[in-house]
Each structure stands twice: as structure tokens, then as C-alpha cells.
Design a protein around this motif. Structure first.
Motif, short mmCIF file in Angstrom:
data_model
loop_
_atom_site.label_atom_id
_atom_site.label_comp_id
_atom_site.label_asym_id
_atom_site.label_seq_id
_atom_site.Cartn_x
_atom_site.Cartn_y
_atom_site.Cartn_z
N ALA A 78 1.02 -1.49 -0.02
CA ALA A 78 0.05 0.03 0.55
C ALA A 78 0.48 1.22 0.33
N ILE A 79 2.15 1.43 0.76
CA ILE A 79 3.22 2.59 0.95
C ILE A 79 3.81 2.69 -0.02
N GLY A 80 4.19 1.89 -0.79
CA GLY A 80 4.18 1.70 -2.38
C GLY A 80 3.73 2.20 -3.91
N ILE A 81 2.57 1.47 -3.61
CA ILE A 81 1.76 2.26 -4.59
C ILE A 81 1.21 3.29 -4.00
N TYR A 82 0.86 4.01 -2.93
CA TYR A 82 0.11 5.29 -3.14
C TYR A 82 1.60 5.97 -3.36
N ILE A 83 3.22 5.85 -3.01
CA ILE A 83 3.58 7.38 -3.27
C ILE A 83 4.08 6.94 -4.55
N THR A 84 4.43 5.78 -5.59
CA THR A 84 4.56 5.55 -6.87
C THR A 84 2.89 6.35 -7.19
N GLY A 85 2.42 6.12 -7.22
CA GLY A 85 0.93 6.74 -7.64
C GLY A 85 1.50 8.51 -7.38
N ALA A 86 1.02 8.72 -6.60
CA ALA A 86 1.06 10.44 -5.81
C ALA A 86 2.63 11.16 -6.56
N VAL A 87 3.51 9.91 -6.34
CA VAL A 87 4.34 10.80 -6.53
C VAL A 87 4.66 11.17 -8.63
N SER A 88 4.64 10.09 -9.21
CA SER A 88 3.95 10.41 -10.49
C SER A 88 3.01 11.43 -10.50
N GLN A 89 1.95 11.01 -10.45
CA GLN A 89 0.78 12.20 -10.91
C GLN A 89 1.33 13.61 -10.81
N THR A 90 1.50 13.50 -8.84
CA THR A 90 1.67 15.10 -8.77
C THR A 90 3.10 15.72 -10.09
N LEU A 91 3.61 14.90 -10.32
CA LEU A 91 5.43 15.66 -11.61
C LEU A 91 4.21 15.22 -12.79
N ALA A 92 3.54 15.02 -12.87
CA ALA A 92 2.80 15.11 -14.46
C ALA A 92 2.30 15.51 -14.98
N GLU A 93 1.44 15.86 -12.93
CA GLU A 93 0.13 17.83 -13.30
C GLU A 93 1.20 19.39 -13.55
N LYS A 94 2.61 18.88 -12.58
CA LYS A 94 2.89 20.05 -12.26
C LYS A 94 3.60 20.19 -13.94
N LYS A 95 4.53 19.47 -14.53
CA LYS A 95 4.48 19.70 -15.75
C LYS A 95 3.26 19.98 -16.62
N VAL A 96 2.39 19.41 -16.95
CA VAL A 96 1.06 20.44 -17.70
C VAL A 96 0.60 21.59 -17.16
N GLY A 97 1.08 21.71 -15.95
CA GLY A 97 0.75 23.23 -15.45
C GLY A 97 1.44 24.47 -15.78
N ALA A 98 2.61 23.57 -15.40
CA ALA A 98 4.20 24.38 -16.83
C ALA A 98 3.75 25.13 -18.02
N ASN A 99 3.12 23.51 -18.75
CA ASN A 99 3.34 24.05 -20.26
C ASN A 99 2.07 24.83 -20.03
N HIS A 100 0.77 25.46 -19.91
CA HIS A 100 -0.32 25.69 -19.37
C HIS A 100 0.05 27.68 -20.26
N ASP A 101 0.96 27.49 -18.98
CA ASP A 101 1.65 28.76 -18.47
C ASP A 101 2.36 29.85 -18.87
N ARG A 102 2.91 28.35 -19.36
CA ARG A 102 4.04 28.90 -21.06
C ARG A 102 3.38 29.54 -21.85
N SER A 103 2.02 29.02 -22.24
CA SER A 103 1.43 28.56 -23.34
C SER A 103 0.45 30.42 -23.24
N ARG A 104 0.12 30.03 -21.82
CA ARG A 104 -0.69 31.51 -21.79
C ARG A 104 0.39 33.29 -21.57
N ASN A 105 1.79 32.69 -21.15
CA ASN A 105 2.70 33.55 -21.44
C ASN A 105 3.25 34.29 -22.72
N SER A 106 3.30 32.84 -23.29
CA SER A 106 3.01 33.59 -25.35
C SER A 106 2.05 34.09 -25.79
N ALA A 107 0.87 34.09 -25.10
CA ALA A 107 -0.65 34.53 -25.55
C ALA A 107 -0.68 35.81 -25.37
#
Lengths: 228, 130
Positions: free
Chosen positions: B101-130
Motif C-alpha cells: 500500500a505504501i509503495g503503490i500510494y507513493i509511486t502513484g502520488a509522486v508520478s501524478q503530482t510531477l506529471a500534473e505540474k509539468k502540464v501546469g507549467a506548459n499551460h502557463d507557458r502557452s498563456r504567457n506566449s498568448a
């Protein structure tokens, strides 16, 4: 006699699997996942009629003949989803490293807390890795091969039973993360479970299983001696 | 009939790659299971175009669809450990389920947080360029 027992064993196994697919679809629950449900039925039948695992071994060897090729086949969904996987490779690798280390530390801490023997502690620390690799690492850190194999299988079953509902509960809904977590913690069985959720989940789980094996081979011999 | 024949030929090819994987792991002393190396080899063959997807697709989707089946006979082996699980059952269950349970939660939560952050950063960039 052995031929008859083997044919019967194969028939029972295939029957239990087909039944688990029907039951699992109609009543989805951790207890109707194919491996848990079928294994429980088969063990009960074998014990009821006085058969041992040795009687079943021949059937087991025949039926698992394609497990290797099936693992090779995981390259196909990986290839088909390569663009999306490449896009998320950073978060994926960090996730696998954190997951691998946390599950090793979690296992040895809990084993220590529950005063299990050092041999059990060493054997259980590598439980998230596919059997052939787990046995080799376990040997290095003082575990028992047969015990290790049993823990690996148990982890595959428990992780796939627990994982999907745990992730639903904690809002882990990114397909990449779901496949990653199942493959990292529950190796091949997790990968099989992830593949039922979707092609991307299955593909990334297969990769996670391979990478988790490598990271565990590096991390376990460093971490485990601190607790023995 | 023709489809069955195609699947059998494709299965044979996947089996060959698997055997080659085990042979290389042994010969080169690699810290990997042979089937995982076989998977890596098939991926490289597909990427380089040496092997076309059509050559392996039918058998692969069949095997992956029924992947769980292959773990059932292996899991039946747990019946040999009945006494151990009866003696230490609760402790072992806690260790295995807890650490999974610990491993599943950590793997899932860490990767999801990082993946969403990356998407968020891309959104910011596109907003700035627009």
C-alpha cells in the motif's frame, strides 16, 4: 496416472480462470480478481481431493510455458504508446525510484516491528520484484529462495487486490500513474491487472516492472543490512 | 484457421526472442530477467523497423489479454507454505499489504503530482506566449 492428473489440473485451472472472468465482470471486487479467485478455487479443490502441489507441478510447467513470450509481447503496447510515455518519462522514473525504495523500507520496518526473523525480513524486502530477479537479490542479502518466491506471489495477489481501490480512494487517476504503481509494486501480476484498465496502463506497468527490478537490485543490498 | 496459424507463427517468434533474452542474460551476466531483456529487444526491433508491428500484433494482444492466467498456476504454489502462513499469517499479511500500500500510494502520488505540474507549467507557458 500423472497424465490424467495433469490433464485434469489444466482443465480445472482453465475452468477457474474462465469462471473468474465472468464473476469478476459481474461482481467487481478485490476478491474476484482472476488470480486470487482462481487460485483459491484450485487450492480448495486440490486439498479437498488430497492432491499436493507436486501433483500439480507438471500442469503448472505446461501452463506457464508462454509466460516468457507474454512478457516479451509487452513491448507492443509500449511501442504503440511510446510518444505519451516519452512525454512523461521524468515523472515516471522518479515515481518508480520513490516507490521502490518506500516499499523496501516499509517492508523491513514492518517486519522489524512485528519481530519477524531476519531471514523472513530479508526475503520479504524484495517481494515487489519478479521472481527470477527477487531470488537472486534475496540470496545476496541472506533471504531464503523458496520463501522469497512465496512472498513475491503473495505481493502480486495482494497488490492487485488492494491497488485499484486504494488509488480510487486517494484520487490517483492519471492512467500513467495507475499503471506505474501496479507494475512497480506488483510486477507481472500488477501488469496483468493494469492491462485490464487500458493499453497505456499495461504498457507502462510492463516497463515499471523491469525498472523496479533494476532499482531493487541496487537499493535492497544497501538498505536491508541496516535492519539485520 | 488462417488466424490460428498466424498466431502460432507469431507466438513462435516471441518465444525465440524470449529464449535469446535468457541466453544473453546468462552469457553476459546481466542483472535482469531474460524475458525483460527479450521485451527490450522486441521494442528496439520495432523502433528500428527491423520488425513490423503486423508480425507480432495478433499473438501479443492475445497474450496480454490473458496475462493474468499465467500467474494462477504459480500462485497455486502458495499452498506449500500453508504452515508458515498459519503460524505468522497476520504479521506477514500486515507486512506485505502494508508495504504494498505504501509503495503503490507513493509511486502513484509522486508520478501524478510531477506529471500534473509539468502540464501546469506548459499551460502557463502557452498563456504567457498568448
Amino acid at each position: 496416472m500423472i497424465v490424467l492428473v495433469t490433464l485434469l489440473s489444466i482443465a480445472i485451472t482453465v475452468g477457474a480462470y474462465l469462471l473468474s472472468r465472468v464473476v469478476g465482470k459481474r461482481y467487481p471486487s478485490p476478491f474476484t480478481t482472476p488470480v486470487f479467485f482462481s487460485t483459491a478455487i484450485i487450492i480448495i479443490i486440490l486439498l479437498t481431493f488430497g492432491f499436493t502441489f507436486e501433483d500439480y507441478t507438471m500442469a503448472k510447467d505446461i501452463m506457464t510455458f508462454l509466460l516468457g513470450p507474454a512478457t516479451v509481447a509487452l513491448a507492443v503496447p509500449f511501442y504503440k504508446n511510446r510518444e505519451i510515455i516519452k512525454k512523461h518519462s521524468g515523472p515516471a522514473i522518479v515515481g518508480i525510484v520513490f516507490g521502490t525504495i518506500s516499499t523496501i523500507i516499509g517492508a523491513v520496518l514492518l517486519a522489524k516491528l512485528l519481530t519477524l526473523s531476519n531471514e523472513i525480513l530479508a526475503s520479504v524486502s524484495v517481494k515487489s520484484v519478479t521472481v527470477p530477479v527477487a531470488i537472486e537479490i534475496s540470496n545476496i542479502i541472506g533471504g531464503d529462495p523458496a520463501l522469497t518466491a512465496a512472498f513475491v506471489v503473495a505481493t502480486g495477489i495482494i497488490g492487485t487486490m488492494l491497488g485499484p481501490s486504494l488509488m480510487n480512494l486517494t484520487n490517483i487517476d492519471h492512467p500513467l500513474s495507475r499503471g506505474l504503481a501496479l507494475g512497480t509494486i506488483s510486477h507481472g501480476q500488477g501488469t496483468a491487472q493494469a492491462a485490464t484498465e487500458g493499453e497505456l496502463q499495461g504498457a507502462i506497468a510492463g516497463v515499471a516492472m523491469g525498472l523496479a527490478a533494476i532499482f531493487t537490485a541496487i537499493a535492497a543490498p544497501i538498505i536491508v543490512p541496516f535492519f539485520i | 484457421m488462417k488466424k490460428t496459424l498466424i498466431i502460432v507463427i507469431q507466438l513462435f517468434f516471441l518465444w525465440l526472442l524470449n529464449e535469446l533474452g535468457y541466453f544473453l542474460v546468462k552469457a553476459l551476466n546481466l542483472p535482469l530477467p531474460g524475458n525483460v531483456l527479450g521485451m527490450v529487444m522486441l521494442f528496439i526491433l520495432l523502433m528500428t523497423g527491423v520488425v513490423s508491428l503486423k508480425w507480432v500484433e495478433e499473438a501479443s494482444s492475445f497474450l496480454i489479454k490473458h496475462l493474468a492466467f499465467f500467474f494462477i498456476p504459480i500462485a497455486v504454489g502458495l499452498m506449500n507454505f500453508g504452515p508458515l502462513f498459519l503460524q505468522n499469517g497476520i504479521s506477514l499479511l500486515l507486512v506485505i499489504a502494508g508495504s504494498a500500500a505504501i509503495g503503490i500510494y507513493i509511486t502513484g502520488a509522486v508520478s501524478q503530482t510531477l506529471a500534473e505540474k509539468k502540464v501546469g507549467a506548459n499551460h502557463d507557458r502557452s498563456r504567457n506566449s498568448a
